[in-house]
Design a protein around this motif. Structure first.
Motif, mmCIF file in Angstrom:
data_model
loop_
_atom_site.group_PDB
_atom_site.id
_atom_site.type_symbol
_atom_site.label_atom_id
_atom_site.label_comp_id
_atom_site.label_asym_id
_atom_site.label_seq_id
_atom_site.Cartn_x
_atom_site.Cartn_y
_atom_site.Cartn_z
ATOM 1 N N ALA A 209 -35.829 25.769 -25.957
ATOM 2 C CA ALA A 209 -36.223 24.493 -25.830
ATOM 3 C C ALA A 209 -35.433 23.508 -25.118
ATOM 4 O O ALA A 209 -35.700 22.246 -25.502
ATOM 5 C CB ALA A 209 -36.253 24.118 -27.475
ATOM 6 N N GLY A 210 -34.447 24.105 -24.704
ATOM 7 C CA GLY A 210 -33.586 22.947 -23.889
ATOM 8 C C GLY A 210 -33.866 22.863 -22.491
ATOM 9 O O GLY A 210 -34.714 23.077 -21.906
ATOM 10 N N VAL A 211 -32.599 22.752 -21.658
ATOM 11 C CA VAL A 211 -32.572 22.926 -20.219
ATOM 12 C C VAL A 211 -33.252 24.192 -19.854
ATOM 13 O O VAL A 211 -33.161 25.321 -20.527
ATOM 14 C CB VAL A 211 -31.537 22.760 -19.601
ATOM 15 N N ARG A 212 -33.561 24.401 -18.511
ATOM 16 C CA ARG A 212 -34.398 25.520 -17.940
ATOM 17 C C ARG A 212 -33.509 26.179 -16.972
ATOM 18 O O ARG A 212 -32.899 25.488 -16.275
ATOM 19 C CB ARG A 212 -35.811 25.262 -17.708
ATOM 20 N N MET A 213 -33.724 27.460 -16.787
ATOM 21 C CA MET A 213 -33.466 27.980 -15.387
ATOM 22 C C MET A 213 -33.561 27.343 -14.128
ATOM 23 O O MET A 213 -34.861 27.126 -14.209
ATOM 24 C CB MET A 213 -33.675 29.499 -15.756
ATOM 25 N N PRO A 214 -32.859 27.431 -13.298
ATOM 26 C CA PRO A 214 -31.387 28.383 -13.132
ATOM 27 C C PRO A 214 -30.355 27.166 -13.557
ATOM 28 O O PRO A 214 -29.165 27.342 -13.059
ATOM 29 C CB PRO A 214 -31.467 28.429 -11.849
ATOM 30 N N THR A 215 -30.567 26.030 -14.127
ATOM 31 C CA THR A 215 -29.484 25.117 -14.644
ATOM 32 C C THR A 215 -28.413 25.850 -15.337
ATOM 33 O O THR A 215 -29.022 26.629 -16.425
ATOM 34 C CB THR A 215 -30.238 24.081 -15.404
ATOM 35 N N PRO A 216 -27.248 25.784 -14.838
ATOM 36 C CA PRO A 216 -26.087 26.306 -15.767
ATOM 37 C C PRO A 216 -25.857 25.670 -16.973
ATOM 38 O O PRO A 216 -25.486 24.533 -17.118
ATOM 39 C CB PRO A 216 -24.885 26.367 -14.678
ATOM 40 N N GLU A 217 -26.042 26.324 -18.163
ATOM 41 C CA GLU A 217 -25.924 25.950 -19.347
ATOM 42 C C GLU A 217 -25.636 26.865 -20.168
ATOM 43 O O GLU A 217 -26.168 28.096 -20.131
ATOM 44 C CB GLU A 217 -27.044 25.039 -19.861
ATOM 45 N N TRP A 218 -24.459 26.752 -21.152
ATOM 46 C CA TRP A 218 -23.843 27.708 -22.235
ATOM 47 C C TRP A 218 -24.871 28.429 -22.960
ATOM 48 O O TRP A 218 -25.004 29.557 -22.887
ATOM 49 C CB TRP A 218 -22.619 26.976 -22.748
ATOM 50 N N GLY A 219 -25.708 27.609 -23.649
ATOM 51 C CA GLY A 219 -26.708 28.254 -24.564
ATOM 52 C C GLY A 219 -27.655 29.184 -23.872
ATOM 53 O O GLY A 219 -28.187 30.161 -24.423
ATOM 54 N N LEU A 220 -28.226 28.647 -22.613
ATOM 55 C CA LEU A 220 -29.094 29.368 -21.603
ATOM 56 C C LEU A 220 -28.466 30.723 -21.257
ATOM 57 O O LEU A 220 -29.170 31.673 -21.167
ATOM 58 C CB LEU A 220 -29.427 28.350 -20.791
ATOM 59 N N MET A 221 -27.250 30.567 -20.897
ATOM 60 C CA MET A 221 -26.650 31.807 -20.556
ATOM 61 C C MET A 221 -26.389 32.814 -21.775
ATOM 62 O O MET A 221 -26.374 34.040 -21.394
ATOM 63 C CB MET A 221 -25.280 31.298 -20.017
ATOM 64 N N VAL A 222 -25.930 32.306 -22.651
ATOM 65 C CA VAL A 222 -25.812 33.236 -23.965
ATOM 66 C C VAL A 222 -27.095 33.952 -24.355
ATOM 67 O O VAL A 222 -27.517 35.195 -24.605
ATOM 68 C CB VAL A 222 -25.393 32.381 -25.311
ATOM 69 N N ALA A 223 -28.333 33.163 -24.095
ATOM 70 C CA ALA A 223 -29.682 33.662 -24.494
ATOM 71 C C ALA A 223 -29.985 34.855 -23.380
ATOM 72 O O ALA A 223 -30.287 35.963 -23.740
ATOM 73 C CB ALA A 223 -30.647 32.441 -24.316
ATOM 74 N N ASN A 224 -29.777 34.607 -22.185
ATOM 75 C CA ASN A 224 -30.084 35.455 -21.405
ATOM 76 C C ASN A 224 -29.271 36.689 -21.130
ATOM 77 O O ASN A 224 -29.515 37.854 -21.181
ATOM 78 C CB ASN A 224 -30.060 34.723 -19.794
ATOM 79 N N GLY A 225 -27.773 36.493 -21.564
ATOM 80 C CA GLY A 225 -27.079 37.649 -21.711
ATOM 81 C C GLY A 225 -27.167 38.424 -23.026
ATOM 82 O O GLY A 225 -26.895 39.704 -23.155
ATOM 83 N N ALA A 226 -27.740 37.897 -24.168
ATOM 84 C CA ALA A 226 -27.929 38.526 -25.326
ATOM 85 C C ALA A 226 -28.922 39.702 -25.165
ATOM 86 O O ALA A 226 -28.747 40.753 -25.760
ATOM 87 C CB ALA A 226 -28.272 37.755 -26.404
ATOM 88 N N GLN A 227 -29.786 39.512 -24.261
ATOM 89 C CA GLN A 227 -31.028 40.415 -23.808
ATOM 90 C C GLN A 227 -30.236 41.651 -23.252
ATOM 91 O O GLN A 227 -31.083 42.743 -23.524
ATOM 92 C CB GLN A 227 -31.920 40.032 -23.080
#
Length: 270
Positions: A209-227
């Protein structure tokens, strides 16, 4: 100056350096995908490894400092600038409008912050500035209530009565006599709120629900990495997660230091 405060200022200085000099420090582009280097582990070429798209995690963590701090600081500044005058006016003038404003704030704060943030971002759109505005809306009641509480305790003090007797207008009383004495809690809250805003920004991006890819953002990176963690790809989520921890810790330390400096008893002990 205590060692804790020095540590907090050092962490803050590091983040400021990353924000200002990100293009010079980042070894690779934060948004260019490289299909030939997908999920590479940390190495001399990719210090933090690469993600599922082949983007350099170190570069994205560095650039994400800009995004997360930009959103968080902007949101808190807006909330401070808007919330402080509202708190001053609603505390000084006890009328129907002041009561209505406080009931609106009660309504806003009755919702879970994260859920309300998700709803507002989904309505306004997943853009950086929209996320900042949403967070500002969530924080305005906090600053307004802090200032209002201080104003209510100050408006009937003897020095205010003396100012009235000397012919001071309501505007002069509010901004010259009351506001300077009511600002300390709000100033302390600024640093704490920035840390909260960083967590909320990362949390909103984590759930999409925040910024979208490919914008570098910590929470988005954690979400992608958690998978990818189930596959043993630990680096994709670990490093942006550590960046969130360090950044929030920085502002928590600074907030505590400001609070200690603002309290006369704490100054005396130091």
């Amino acid at each position: 100056m205590s060692a804790t405060l020095m540590f907090g200022l050092s962490l803050l200085a590091l983040q400021i350096v990353l924000v200002v000099f990100a293009p010079l420090i980042a070894p690779h582009s934060p948004v260019d995908a490289d299909p030939m280097n997908i999920l590479k582990p940390p190495s001399w070429h990719y210090w933090f490894g690469t993600d599922v798209s082949g983007m350099d995690i170190l570069s994205r963590v560095i650039y994400a400092t800009r995004i997360n701090l930009l959103i968080s600081v902007t949101a808190v500044v807006i909330a401070f600038v808007v919330g402080v005058p509202i708190g001053l006016l609603t505390g000084f003038y006890k009328n129907l409008l002041s009561t209505l404003v406080m009931r609106i704030f009660d309504f806003i704060q009755s919702f879970p912050v994260f859920v309300l943030g998700m709803a507002l971002v989904s309505v306004m759109g997943q853009e950086i500035w929209n996320v900042a505005i949403v967070l500002a809306v969530l924080f305005i009641p906090m600053f307004a209530r802090l200032i209002r509480a201080e104003v209510l305790s100050l408006r009937d003090r003897p020095f205010i009565s003396a100012a009235r007797c000397s012919g001071a207008t309501n505007v002069a009383i509010m901004f010259r006599h009351i506001l300077p004495n009511a600002m300390t809690p709000a100033i302390v809250q600024v640093s704490i709120s920035i840390g909260m805003a960083i967590l909320l920004t990362a949390g909103l991006s984590f759930v999409g629900a925040g910024v979208r890819m490919p914008t570098p953002e910590w929470g988005l990176m954690v979400a992608n990495g958690a998978q990818q963690m189930i596959l043993g790809v630990w680096w994709a989520a670990l490093f942006p997660g550590l960046a969130i921890i360090i950044s929030v810790l920085t502002f928590a330390i600074l907030g505590d230091a400001v609070k200690r400096l603002a309290e006369p008893t704490s100054r005396g002990e130091q």
